[in-house]
Motif scaffolding. Structure first.
Motif, short mmCIF file in Angstrom:
data_model
loop_
_atom_site.label_atom_id
_atom_site.label_comp_id
_atom_site.label_asym_id
_atom_site.label_seq_id
_atom_site.Cartn_x
_atom_site.Cartn_y
_atom_site.Cartn_z
N THR A 47 0.84 -1.19 0.00
CA THR A 47 0.00 0.00 0.00
C THR A 47 0.88 1.24 0.00
O THR A 47 2.08 1.16 0.26
N SER A 62 -12.95 -1.36 -3.01
CA SER A 62 -12.10 -1.72 -1.88
C SER A 62 -11.51 -3.11 -2.06
O SER A 62 -11.90 -3.86 -2.95
N ILE A 74 -8.99 -2.06 2.70
CA ILE A 74 -8.43 -0.81 2.20
C ILE A 74 -9.11 -0.43 0.89
O ILE A 74 -9.77 -1.25 0.26
N GLU A 75 -8.95 0.82 0.50
CA GLU A 75 -9.43 1.27 -0.80
C GLU A 75 -8.44 0.81 -1.87
O GLU A 75 -7.24 0.77 -1.62
N ALA A 78 -5.48 3.00 -2.56
CA ALA A 78 -4.40 3.05 -1.58
C ALA A 78 -3.28 2.07 -1.92
O ALA A 78 -2.26 2.04 -1.26
#
Length: 91
Positions: A47, A62, A74-75, A78
């Motif tokens: 990330t 996500s 997480i997105e 990211a």
């Protein structure tokens, strides 16, 4: 003719700005979108904040990654394209 010559430096400045700043930024954004859409379960990623993990679930925007300390949601944005690609090259 003189009026045109007054605007020539501004026009030249815009052209330089476009080719050295705007166009590369658009190209990079396009590459990042393609990278995000090409992710699949099982890919090892890093990330942007430095977490290393493996994708175990994917949703529209996500992803759930498994790290050594557990699972994180997480997105997709990211996920670092550069660091993940460098990690794959090393392995």
């Amino acid at each position: 003719m003189q009026d045109l010559m007054k605007f020539a430096p501004y026009l030249l400045m815009f052209v330089v700005l476009y080719f050295f700043m705007i166009r590369p930024q658009q190209k990079r954004a396009k590459n990042e979108k393609e990278f995000e859409s090409s992710l699949k379960v099982g890919d090892k990623i890093i990330t942007k904040s430095g977490f290393h993990g493996k994708i175990v679930e994917l949703a529209e925007t996500s992803a759930v990654i498994e790290t050594m300390s557990g699972k994180l949601k997480i997105e997709r944005s990211a996920i670092s394209m550069e660091m993940s690609a460098a990690s794959v090259k090393k392995a």
